[in-house]
Design a protein around this motif. Structure first.
Motif, PDB file in Angstrom:
ATOM      1  N   ARG A 177      -6.258  13.970  27.698  1.00 51.18           N
ATOM      2  CA  ARG A 177      -6.861  13.477  26.458  1.00 51.18           C
ATOM      3  C   ARG A 177      -7.006  14.637  25.477  1.00 51.18           C
ATOM      4  N   LEU A 178      -6.549  14.424  24.265  1.00 54.38           N
ATOM      5  CA  LEU A 178      -6.594  15.446  23.225  1.00 54.38           C
ATOM      6  C   LEU A 178      -7.439  14.943  22.061  1.00 54.38           C
ATOM      7  N   SER A 179      -8.375  15.778  21.629  1.00 55.68           N
ATOM      8  CA  SER A 179      -9.218  15.468  20.478  1.00 55.68           C
ATOM      9  C   SER A 179      -8.923  16.460  19.368  1.00 55.68           C
ATOM     10  N   VAL A 180      -8.803  15.961  18.160  1.00 55.20           N
ATOM     11  CA  VAL A 180      -8.534  16.794  16.988  1.00 55.20           C
ATOM     12  C   VAL A 180      -9.855  17.024  16.252  1.00 55.20           C
ATOM     13  N   LEU A 181     -10.233  18.276  16.136  1.00 54.81           N
ATOM     14  CA  LEU A 181     -11.464  18.634  15.433  1.00 54.81           C
ATOM     15  C   LEU A 181     -11.096  19.399  14.173  1.00 54.81           C
ATOM     16  N   THR A 182     -11.483  18.879  13.025  1.00 56.89           N
ATOM     17  CA  THR A 182     -11.161  19.507  11.752  1.00 56.89           C
ATOM     18  C   THR A 182     -12.184  19.062  10.713  1.00 56.89           C
ATOM     19  N   ASP A 183     -12.421  19.883   9.724  1.00 57.63           N
ATOM     20  CA  ASP A 183     -13.401  19.544   8.688  1.00 57.63           C
ATOM     21  C   ASP A 183     -12.849  18.555   7.670  1.00 57.63           C
ATOM     22  N   LYS A 184     -11.526  18.479   7.582  1.00 51.86           N
ATOM     23  CA  LYS A 184     -10.901  17.582   6.614  1.00 51.86           C
ATOM     24  C   LYS A 184      -9.566  17.127   7.169  1.00 51.86           C
ATOM     25  N   PRO A 185      -8.996  16.056   6.669  1.00 53.41           N
ATOM     26  CA  PRO A 185      -7.704  15.589   7.167  1.00 53.41           C
ATOM     27  C   PRO A 185      -6.625  16.666   7.052  1.00 53.41           C
ATOM     28  N   VAL A 186      -5.798  16.758   8.091  1.00 49.36           N
ATOM     29  CA  VAL A 186      -4.739  17.764   8.135  1.00 49.36           C
ATOM     30  C   VAL A 186      -3.434  17.076   8.520  1.00 49.36           C
ATOM     31  N   ALA A 187      -2.427  17.241   7.694  1.00 47.49           N
ATOM     32  CA  ALA A 187      -1.104  16.692   7.994  1.00 47.49           C
ATOM     33  C   ALA A 187      -0.331  17.706   8.830  1.00 47.49           C
ATOM     34  N   MET A 188       0.000  17.337  10.029  1.00 50.00           N
ATOM     35  CA  MET A 188       0.789  18.224  10.889  1.00 50.00           C
ATOM     36  C   MET A 188       1.333  17.429  12.068  1.00 50.00           C
ATOM     37  N   PRO A 189       2.434  17.881  12.640  1.00 46.43           N
ATOM     38  CA  PRO A 189       2.939  17.236  13.848  1.00 46.43           C
ATOM     39  C   PRO A 189       2.308  17.837  15.102  1.00 46.43           C
ATOM     40  N   LEU A 190       2.206  17.011  16.117  1.00 47.62           N
ATOM     41  CA  LEU A 190       1.935  17.488  17.467  1.00 47.62           C
ATOM     42  C   LEU A 190       3.193  17.256  18.290  1.00 47.62           C
ATOM     43  N   TYR A 191       3.596  18.289  19.031  1.00 52.32           N
ATOM     44  CA  TYR A 191       4.770  18.194  19.890  1.00 52.32           C
ATOM     45  C   TYR A 191       4.266  18.122  21.331  1.00 52.32           C
ATOM     46  N   LEU A 192       4.304  16.931  21.907  1.00 54.41           N
ATOM     47  CA  LEU A 192       3.779  16.706  23.245  1.00 54.41           C
ATOM     48  C   LEU A 192       4.913  16.788  24.259  1.00 54.41           C
ATOM     49  N   ARG A 193       4.763  17.651  25.218  1.00 55.78           N
ATOM     50  CA  ARG A 193       5.821  17.810  26.212  1.00 55.78           C
ATOM     51  C   ARG A 193       5.961  16.548  27.049  1.00 55.78           C
ATOM     52  N   ARG A 241      -6.685  28.807  13.457  1.00 54.97           N
ATOM     53  CA  ARG A 241      -7.540  29.218  12.345  1.00 54.97           C
ATOM     54  C   ARG A 241      -6.862  29.014  10.988  1.00 54.97           C
ATOM     55  N   GLU A 242      -5.560  29.319  10.920  1.00 57.42           N
ATOM     56  CA  GLU A 242      -4.862  29.193   9.642  1.00 57.42           C
ATOM     57  C   GLU A 242      -4.848  27.747   9.140  1.00 57.42           C
ATOM     58  N   LYS A 243      -4.813  26.803  10.057  1.00 57.24           N
ATOM     59  CA  LYS A 243      -4.778  25.387   9.685  1.00 57.24           C
ATOM     60  C   LYS A 243      -6.163  24.760   9.612  1.00 57.24           C
ATOM     61  N   GLY A 244      -7.161  25.463  10.174  1.00 49.75           N
ATOM     62  CA  GLY A 244      -8.492  24.873  10.224  1.00 49.75           C
ATOM     63  C   GLY A 244      -8.587  23.718  11.194  1.00 49.75           C
ATOM     64  N   VAL A 245      -7.843  23.828  12.317  1.00 46.74           N
ATOM     65  CA  VAL A 245      -7.784  22.753  13.299  1.00 46.74           C
ATOM     66  C   VAL A 245      -8.112  23.306  14.680  1.00 46.74           C
ATOM     67  N   LYS A 246      -8.952  22.568  15.409  1.00 48.97           N
ATOM     68  CA  LYS A 246      -9.178  22.857  16.815  1.00 48.97           C
ATOM     69  C   LYS A 246      -8.712  21.654  17.619  1.00 48.97           C
ATOM     70  N   LEU A 247      -7.971  21.940  18.692  1.00 51.97           N
ATOM     71  CA  LEU A 247      -7.487  20.898  19.590  1.00 51.97           C
ATOM     72  C   LEU A 247      -8.195  21.080  20.927  1.00 51.97           C
ATOM     73  N   LYS A 252      -7.264  13.058  11.259  1.00 52.44           N
ATOM     74  CA  LYS A 252      -8.613  13.028  10.714  1.00 52.44           C
ATOM     75  C   LYS A 252      -9.590  13.579  11.746  1.00 52.44           C
ATOM     76  N   PRO A 253     -10.736  14.070  11.282  1.00 50.75           N
ATOM     77  CA  PRO A 253     -11.724  14.600  12.225  1.00 50.75           C
ATOM     78  C   PRO A 253     -12.078  13.570  13.300  1.00 50.75           C
ATOM     79  N   GLY A 254     -11.968  13.998  14.565  1.00 50.46           N
ATOM     80  CA  GLY A 254     -12.325  13.118  15.665  1.00 50.46           C
ATOM     81  C   GLY A 254     -11.205  12.257  16.194  1.00 50.46           C
ATOM     82  N   ASP A 255     -10.009  12.330  15.632  1.00 45.67           N
ATOM     83  CA  ASP A 255      -8.881  11.568  16.163  1.00 45.67           C
ATOM     84  C   ASP A 255      -8.641  11.944  17.627  1.00 45.67           C
ATOM     85  N   GLN A 256      -8.256  10.958  18.418  1.00 46.44           N
ATOM     86  CA  GLN A 256      -8.023  11.191  19.837  1.00 46.44           C
ATOM     87  C   GLN A 256      -6.709  10.554  20.258  1.00 46.44           C
ATOM     88  N   LEU A 257      -6.054  11.230  21.181  1.00 41.13           N
ATOM     89  CA  LEU A 257      -4.848  10.642  21.761  1.00 41.13           C
ATOM     90  C   LEU A 257      -4.896  10.819  23.270  1.00 41.13           C
TER      91      LEU A 257
END
Length: 646
Positions: A472-488, A453-459, A523-528
């Motif tokens: 598969r991971l999808s990034v849902l956000t209303d606006k671009p968010v700069a942040m790292p993802l740490y994938l195990r 919630r603090e970042k405005g990001v849903k994964l 960005k909204p809708g980015d997928q990895l």
């Protein structure tokens, strides 16, 4: 063996949750905290309310557990409490019908009666946080209201239990009694969880009054009296009072926590001495969870040393392939796994509490080995505790080749592992994701969603892991968010991993047993997509390379050995008493293979076409073939976990 040795502890894992760093539980908002952490923390838990498991075996286990929680009648759960307060004694000739008492460890003749209602309060609160289903809150509220009435009727300085205070007095006097503080801990934990996860203010009022009674009871005791009292199992009472102190800031609650410092158990661990041989395993583990909480809230460096040394000692020297530990509930000499493959191994409560301790250590130092152990124990021991056909759970997980599991009953068992199971299978969302000040850790591959919630990001994570190697991971956000993802990058993924972002390959330079850091503006809708190919591997006993389990990636495989001469009535056994395990006839029928070839072992185990995660031995010199499936799927039959390699 004395009766009071046969059981375990449960309490909620307590780790920092979100910024700022004042926290108690995973899954709790910081507005309920009044004590700031005194140590730097590198990873934070998400609020449990912000994580949802969407499908898969963990969701299915959680739903079955929730149905069980809701099925237990409030009047039966409250019966022993009301009897203790003199509230359930109808007059002669009265038409009032008494509730049917619960059985097993909740029977009116059992000194542990009342422990399950504490577990149930926690389980209901966790289910409510995990699902948002109001039915869990309503039932929790009913139980809390009933307990408040009992506490008021008892009118004993805040005392509340299903047994009289004489049990506590006997413990203080170091005379024979099962473990009243253990049982009391469950109530403290459950009521605190009701406040934490379900915002029940009355629960906090009840538990605060209970703490006032405990302070009055214990503060006059000498250190000698306290240490004698603490020789008996007391569960996580230190943890419970540290947690209450974190909420209230009341210095009396901090003092109470420190009154439960057991010198004989903890001082050697602080000095780096393995003192676990012959110790009752689940008497020890909760004490170290409390030590971890002490370090976080007060900066006690000795507590950190004890908790860290203990974890590494247990995981590296006392742990079976499925992540569990203990034989007949006790630790044994380090590095002697092959000598303790019996029908009484792997008490489930032990693993539940080891996972709580693991979460603490990960937040201090977010290393893959902690996440890896968590995955190992969660997928193989905890997930496999529950029988999918009935929802009932097992106490032990036998390692003896050809043995089988025995299960609880709906209302006539109530062992410690039933109680911890109420919680284990209600909080699977607690360790999938963590975050630091910048980004999100993805630790487990479970279909789920997390809302930061603090970042405005849903994964959003979609996967059929472990039946497939890709998540598969999808990034849902209303606006671009700069942040790292740490994938195990799991330590078992020795064949390498592949990673794509929006379909484009990303070079991975890290090695197994680490984290892949993806630093970018999302960005909204980015997928990895992250693919971690799984391979067969041997998991040798730590004292004998010629005795080994077989795993596929993180999943331990069990050889299916049929149902011949199985005693008891599957899925339950009767009488529903875990003591029956000790001396239970685990005679293995003739003809069950327990040997695999030492040379080219893995090459002679082949996948079965059309059956995910299913393999078959293909011996060259025998017509006998054994099918292997994930241990968590093999129920109501004999199995082989450890093989002799010849």
């Amino acid at each position: 063996m004395k009766r009071y040795c046969f059981f375990c502890l449960t309490f909620l894992s307590l780790t920092p949750v979100s910024l700022p760093a004042i926290a108690q539980y995973p899954g709790q908002s910081t507005d309920k905290m009044s004590v700031a952490l005194k140590v730097p923390v590198s990873a934070f838990s998400f609020n449990l309310q912000d994580v949802r498991i969407t499908k898969g075996p963990f969701r299915e286990n959680m739903e079955r557990e929730g149905q069980w929680l809701l099925s237990l009648p409030v009047d039966r759960l409250m019966h022993s409490f009301k009897v203790n307060a003199g509230m359930n004694t109808p007059k002669p000739g009265s038409p009032t019908k008494m509730p049917e008492p619960l059985g097993g460890w909740e029977g009116l003749d059992m000194e542990l009666r009342g422990h399950s209602i504490g577990h149930l309060l926690s389980g209901l609160a966790l289910q409510y946080a995990s699902t948002g289903n109001d039915a869990f809150k309503r039932k929790g509220d009913s139980l809390v209201n009933g307990l408040a009435e009992v506490q008021q009727t008892l009118n004993q300085d805040g005392y509340l239990s299903a047994y009289p205070q004489q049990y506590i007095d006997r413990n203080i006097a170091a005379t024979s009694v099962w473990a009243p503080w253990y049982t009391m801990h469950k109530l403290f934990a459950g009521l605190t969880d009701q406040y934490t996860y379900a915002d029940n203010r009355k629960a906090l009022d009840i538990v605060t009054k209970m703490a006032a009674w405990a302070y009055k009871k214990l503060s006059p005791l000498t250190d000698e009296q306290l240490q004698k009292m603490l020789r008996n199992e007391f569960g996580g009472m230190n943890d419970a009072f540290f947690n209450l102190y974190a909420i209230t800031g009341n210095p009396d609650h901090l003092k109470l926590a420190r009154l439960f410092y057991h010198k004989a158990a903890l001082e050697p661990l602080e000095a780096g001495i393995d003192n676990l041989n012959k110790a009752h395993a689940n008497t020890f583990i909760p004490k170290l969870v409390g030590e971890a909480r002490d370090y976080e809230l007060t900066g006690n460096e000795k507590a950190r040393k004890a908790a860290t040394f203990f974890w590494h000692t247990v995981v590296n020297h006392h742990t079976y392939a499925h992540g569990g530990n203990s034989d007949k509930e006790h630790f044994f000499e380090p590095d002697k796994i092959s000598e303790h493959l019996t029908g009484n191994t792997g008490e489930t409560c032990n693993t539940y509490n080891m996972l709580k301790l693991t979460r603490h250590l990960f937040t201090w130092t977010p290393e893959e080995r902690y996440a890896g152990y968590y995955e190992q124990a969660l997928y193989n021991h905890i997930l496999g505790q529950q029988d999918p056909a009935s929802g009932m759970v097992c106490y032990f997980t036998p390692m003896k080749p050809g043995a089988y599991r025995l299960y609880s009953t709906p209302d006539q068992s109530f062992w410690c592992c039933v109680g911890s199971g109420f919680e284990s299978h209600s909080k699977f969302g607690e360790a999938i994701y963590y975050h630091d000040h910048k980004g999100i850790f993805v630790n487990l591959f479970i279909p789920s969603e997390v809302n930061w919630r603090e970042k405005g990001v849903k994964l959003v994570q979609e996967t059929r892991f472990p039946e497939e190697a890709t998540t598969r991971l999808s990034v849902l956000t209303d606006k671009p968010v700069a942040m790292p993802l740490y994938l195990r990058y799991p330590s078992w993924a020795t064949a390498g991993v592949t990673l794509t972002v929006n379909g484009k390959p990303v070079k991975v330079s890290q090695q197994p047993g680490s984290y892949i850091v993806l630093e970018r503006t999302w960005k909204p809708g980015d997928q990895l997509e992250l693919t971690c190919p799984m391979t067969l591997r041997r998991v040798p006993a730590n004292d004998n390379p010629d005795v080994a389990a077989i795993a596929y990636g993180p999943v331990l495989l069990a050889g299916k050995a049929g149902t011949a001469n199985m005693q008891g009535t599957a899925p339950f056994h009767d009488p529903a008493d875990p003591y029956q395990y000790y001396g239970y006839d685990y005679t293995i029928p003739a003809g069950i293979p327990q040997v695999l070839p030492a040379q080219n072992t893995l090459e002679q185990i082949k996948p079965v076409a059309g059956k995910p995660l299913t393999f078959e031995t293909t011996p060259a010199d025998s017509q006998i073939r054994i099918e292997l499936e994930p241990y968590y799927k093999v129920h109501r039959q004999r199995y082989i976990m450890y093989w002799t390699l010849k």
